[in-house]
Design a protein around this motif. Structure first.
Motif, PDB file in Angstrom:
ATOM      1  N   VAL A 234      96.611  58.037 -39.498  1.00 37.75           N
ATOM      2  CA  VAL A 234      96.676  58.817 -40.736  1.00 37.75           C
ATOM      3  C   VAL A 234      95.882  58.107 -41.830  1.00 37.75           C
ATOM      4  CG1 VAL A 234      98.220  59.828 -42.459  1.00 37.75           C
ATOM      5  CG2 VAL A 234      98.947  59.658 -40.071  1.00 37.75           C
ATOM      6  N   TYR A 235      96.017  56.792 -41.878  1.00 38.84           N
ATOM      7  CA  TYR A 235      95.269  55.989 -42.854  1.00 38.84           C
ATOM      8  C   TYR A 235      93.764  56.114 -42.620  1.00 38.84           C
ATOM      9  CZ  TYR A 235      93.461  51.717 -45.112  1.00 38.84           C
ATOM     10  OH  TYR A 235      92.745  50.821 -45.860  1.00 38.84           O
ATOM     11  N   ALA A 236      93.353  56.098 -41.355  1.00 38.60           N
ATOM     12  CA  ALA A 236      91.923  56.223 -41.035  1.00 38.60           C
ATOM     13  C   ALA A 236      91.374  57.549 -41.563  1.00 38.60           C
ATOM     14  CB  ALA A 236      91.712  56.112 -39.526  1.00 38.60           C
ATOM     15  N   THR A 237      92.159  58.607 -41.426  1.00 40.19           N
ATOM     16  CA  THR A 237      91.732  59.910 -41.949  1.00 40.19           C
ATOM     17  C   THR A 237      91.647  59.875 -43.474  1.00 40.19           C
ATOM     18  OG1 THR A 237      92.795  61.025 -40.078  1.00 40.19           O
ATOM     19  CG2 THR A 237      92.292  62.375 -42.013  1.00 40.19           C
ATOM     20  N   GLU A 238      92.597  59.189 -44.095  1.00 41.78           N
ATOM     21  CA  GLU A 238      92.633  59.085 -45.557  1.00 41.78           C
ATOM     22  C   GLU A 238      91.397  58.390 -46.105  1.00 41.78           C
ATOM     23  OE1 GLU A 238      95.248  56.193 -47.947  1.00 41.78           O
ATOM     24  OE2 GLU A 238      96.436  58.037 -47.997  1.00 41.78           O
ATOM     25  N   ILE A 239      90.875  57.403 -45.388  1.00 42.73           N
ATOM     26  CA  ILE A 239      89.692  56.656 -45.858  1.00 42.73           C
ATOM     27  C   ILE A 239      88.422  57.148 -45.164  1.00 42.73           C
ATOM     28  CG2 ILE A 239      91.017  54.606 -46.511  1.00 42.73           C
ATOM     29  CD1 ILE A 239      90.177  53.297 -43.898  1.00 42.73           C
ATOM     30  N   HIS A 240      88.492  58.357 -44.607  1.00 37.90           N
ATOM     31  CA  HIS A 240      87.319  59.037 -44.016  1.00 37.90           C
ATOM     32  C   HIS A 240      86.756  58.293 -42.811  1.00 37.90           C
ATOM     33  CE1 HIS A 240      87.600  61.392 -47.666  1.00 37.90           C
ATOM     34  NE2 HIS A 240      87.400  60.313 -48.395  1.00 37.90           N
ATOM     35  N   LEU A 241      87.648  57.766 -41.989  1.00 38.77           N
ATOM     36  CA  LEU A 241      87.226  57.079 -40.766  1.00 38.77           C
ATOM     37  C   LEU A 241      87.928  57.678 -39.537  1.00 38.77           C
ATOM     38  CD1 LEU A 241      87.266  53.338 -41.964  1.00 38.77           C
ATOM     39  CD2 LEU A 241      85.260  54.776 -41.563  1.00 38.77           C
ATOM     40  N   ALA A 242      88.225  58.974 -39.609  1.00 39.58           N
ATOM     41  CA  ALA A 242      88.929  59.631 -38.503  1.00 39.58           C
ATOM     42  C   ALA A 242      88.155  59.518 -37.191  1.00 39.58           C
ATOM     43  CB  ALA A 242      89.180  61.103 -38.838  1.00 39.58           C
ATOM     44  N   ASN A 243      86.826  59.419 -37.280  1.00 40.01           N
ATOM     45  CA  ASN A 243      85.993  59.361 -36.063  1.00 40.01           C
ATOM     46  C   ASN A 243      86.178  58.055 -35.291  1.00 40.01           C
ATOM     47  OD1 ASN A 243      84.714  58.175 -38.366  1.00 40.01           O
ATOM     48  ND2 ASN A 243      82.815  58.018 -37.207  1.00 40.01           N
ATOM     49  N   VAL A 244      86.694  57.011 -35.940  1.00 41.48           N
ATOM     50  CA  VAL A 244      86.900  55.736 -35.231  1.00 41.48           C
ATOM     51  C   VAL A 244      88.383  55.380 -35.093  1.00 41.48           C
ATOM     52  CG1 VAL A 244      84.650  54.785 -35.875  1.00 41.48           C
ATOM     53  CG2 VAL A 244      86.648  54.371 -37.353  1.00 41.48           C
ATOM     54  N   ALA A 245      89.259  56.285 -35.539  1.00 37.95           N
ATOM     55  CA  ALA A 245      90.707  55.998 -35.493  1.00 37.95           C
ATOM     56  C   ALA A 245      91.172  55.708 -34.076  1.00 37.95           C
ATOM     57  CB  ALA A 245      91.490  57.167 -36.076  1.00 37.95           C
ATOM     58  N   SER A 246      90.659  56.463 -33.104  1.00 38.96           N
ATOM     59  CA  SER A 246      91.096  56.293 -31.711  1.00 38.96           C
ATOM     60  C   SER A 246      90.653  54.957 -31.125  1.00 38.96           C
ATOM     61  CB  SER A 246      90.559  57.430 -30.846  1.00 38.96           C
ATOM     62  OG  SER A 246      89.141  57.447 -30.858  1.00 38.96           O
ATOM     63  N   LEU A 247      89.687  54.305 -31.778  1.00 38.43           N
ATOM     64  CA  LEU A 247      89.185  53.029 -31.270  1.00 38.43           C
ATOM     65  C   LEU A 247      90.008  51.835 -31.747  1.00 38.43           C
ATOM     66  CD1 LEU A 247      85.309  53.509 -31.683  1.00 38.43           C
ATOM     67  CD2 LEU A 247      86.666  53.682 -29.589  1.00 38.43           C
ATOM     68  N   PHE A 248      90.908  52.060 -32.707  1.00 37.82           N
ATOM     69  CA  PHE A 248      91.641  50.941 -33.285  1.00 37.82           C
ATOM     70  C   PHE A 248      92.383  50.151 -32.210  1.00 37.82           C
ATOM     71  CE2 PHE A 248      95.229  48.798 -35.230  1.00 37.82           C
ATOM     72  CZ  PHE A 248      94.685  48.237 -36.371  1.00 37.82           C
TER      73      PHE A 248
END
Length: 399
Positions: A234-248
């Motif tokens: 959710v945080y990744a989406t908030e900071i416009h990084l949804a495209n790499v969220a799954s890689l965390f």
């Protein structure tokens, strides 16, 4: 001097069984709330109960299963738990209401709590004493790999193939845990039932006192880990990084794997204190970098730092909990550690959700930096200052 053998068939079998157990857990963790919202039009709080009920039943069953391990024998408890776990997986196909699903989650959690407690106890007995830190590190790695693979498999199944295929995959994985559990062969002395000499259900027979202090430290820090599990995407989406969220968690796992061969051996050679303080600092720095992430590089750098830091701390805590207990009470020590740890995860999911409603996720993770450092003080007062640490190799010579 020959090195004690770690990678035996039985060590691999119990690690695989543990992997399949946690793979089932993580597949359903991310998909059942989606299924409940879509299929039953339940509220978000009802969907959240899918996880809460599961964890609560696992937490409650663990102290009891720790006692049963002493009385009945490790493998009997393990196989009984795996049969309950696989059996519960069959019932996901049938409920027509959210209540029915919650009953299944209750039963599934009991099997999970018993099986993971038994697996942790069995592997502690199989690992050579002088390599326990290294061995427990590799064993816990099976949980980490399931954490990375489970959400991917679960979301792929429910989004591409539907709920029936999701539950079919879950059942197949649960059967995999059962089959690999059946293949474990323990030394004869471990297969014998132990006499029920102590009174049933006394506090000392439900928890291992020597494991409580280090378990509290682990449960305290698990609250931060729950903040990552629940909200990092959710945080990744908030900071416009949804495209790499799954890689965390992929990066988390990669760096955990890279560090594991070294950190496990250092734990065996030098003891927990030498491992703990550098790792807690890396964990804190990782949370700080995450809170300030403004691009893909810093976001994934935080995953690498947390993977080395927290990814090393968790097996270290579990190793210490087992090492401090008498050999015959390792089952209770494992149950004590996992119960308190899971309580931290469950409590953290609730508390972090309340805090996140009052501030941004960036601020939340920034505060987690200082929370982790408080964990270092907790470790010092609960463990470091109370005992002069003896290296595991010296302990093995004394036994």
């Amino acid at each position: 001097m020959t090195k004690s053998k770690l990678w035996t068939k039985d060590f691999i079998s119990v690690s695989l069984s543990n992997f399949f157990l946690f793979l089932t857990f993580y597949i359903l963790l991310v998909t059942l709330p989606i299924y409940a919202l879509k299929e039953f039009h339940s509220s978000a709080s009802q969907a959240g109960l899918m996880t809460t009920i599961f964890l609560l039943s696992a937490i409650i069953s663990r102290p009891l299963s720790g006692q049963w391990l002493e009385r009945v024998g490790n493998k009997k408890v393990m196989l009984t738990a795996l049969i309950i776990f696989a059996g519960a997986s069959i019932f996901y196909f049938f409920p027509k209401s959210i209540t029915g699903f919650l009953v299944i989650r209750l039963l599934h959690g009991v099997g999970f709590g018993m099986a993971t407690t038994a697996a942790g106890t069995i592997v502690a007995d199989l690992i050579p004493t002088a390599r326990r830190g290294e061995g427990m590190g590799y064993f816990v790695m099976s949980t980490n790999l399931a954490m990375v693979l489970g959400p991917f498999v679960g979301l792929l199944a429910i989004q591409q193939w539907g709920a029936k295929w999701l539950f079919t995959v879950t059942l197949v994985v649960a059967i995999g845990a059962l089959l690999t559990g059946f293949s474990i062969k323990l030394p004869k002395k471990e297969q014998q039932s132990q006499p029920a000499a102590q009174p049933a259900f006394s506090a000392r027979n439900l928890f291992e006192p020597s494991a409580v202090s280090i378990s509290i430290v682990g449960g305290f820090l698990a609250i931060v880990y729950s903040a990552l599990l629940s909200f990092v995407s959710v945080y990744a989406t908030e900071i416009h990084l949804a495209n790499v969220a799954s890689l965390f968690f992929v990066v988390y796992a990669i760096f955990l794997l890279l560090a594991r061969p070294f950190t496990g051996k250092w734990l065996d050679q030098y003891g927990a204190n030498v491992i703990f303080y550098p790792c807690i600092i890396l964990f804190a720095i990782g949370m700080f970098v995450l809170s300030k992430a403004n691009g893909s590089f810093t976001f994934l750098l935080s995953a690498a730092l947390i993977g080395i830091g927290w990814g090393t701390l968790f097996p270290t805590f579990q190793t210490v909990a087992i090492q401090d207990a008498e050999p015959k009470r390792r089952g209770l020590a494992t149950a004590t550690f996992l119960s308190i740890y899971d309580t931290g995860i469950a409590l953290g999911s609730f508390l972090v959700g309340l805090v996140a409603a009052k501030m941004s996720y960036s601020s939340l993770y920034f505060l987690c930096t200082f929370y982790v450092l408080i964990g270092a003080a907790l470790y010092y007062f609960f463990h470091h200052s109370k005992k002069r640490e003896t290296s595991p190799k010296l302990k093995s010579q004394e036994q």
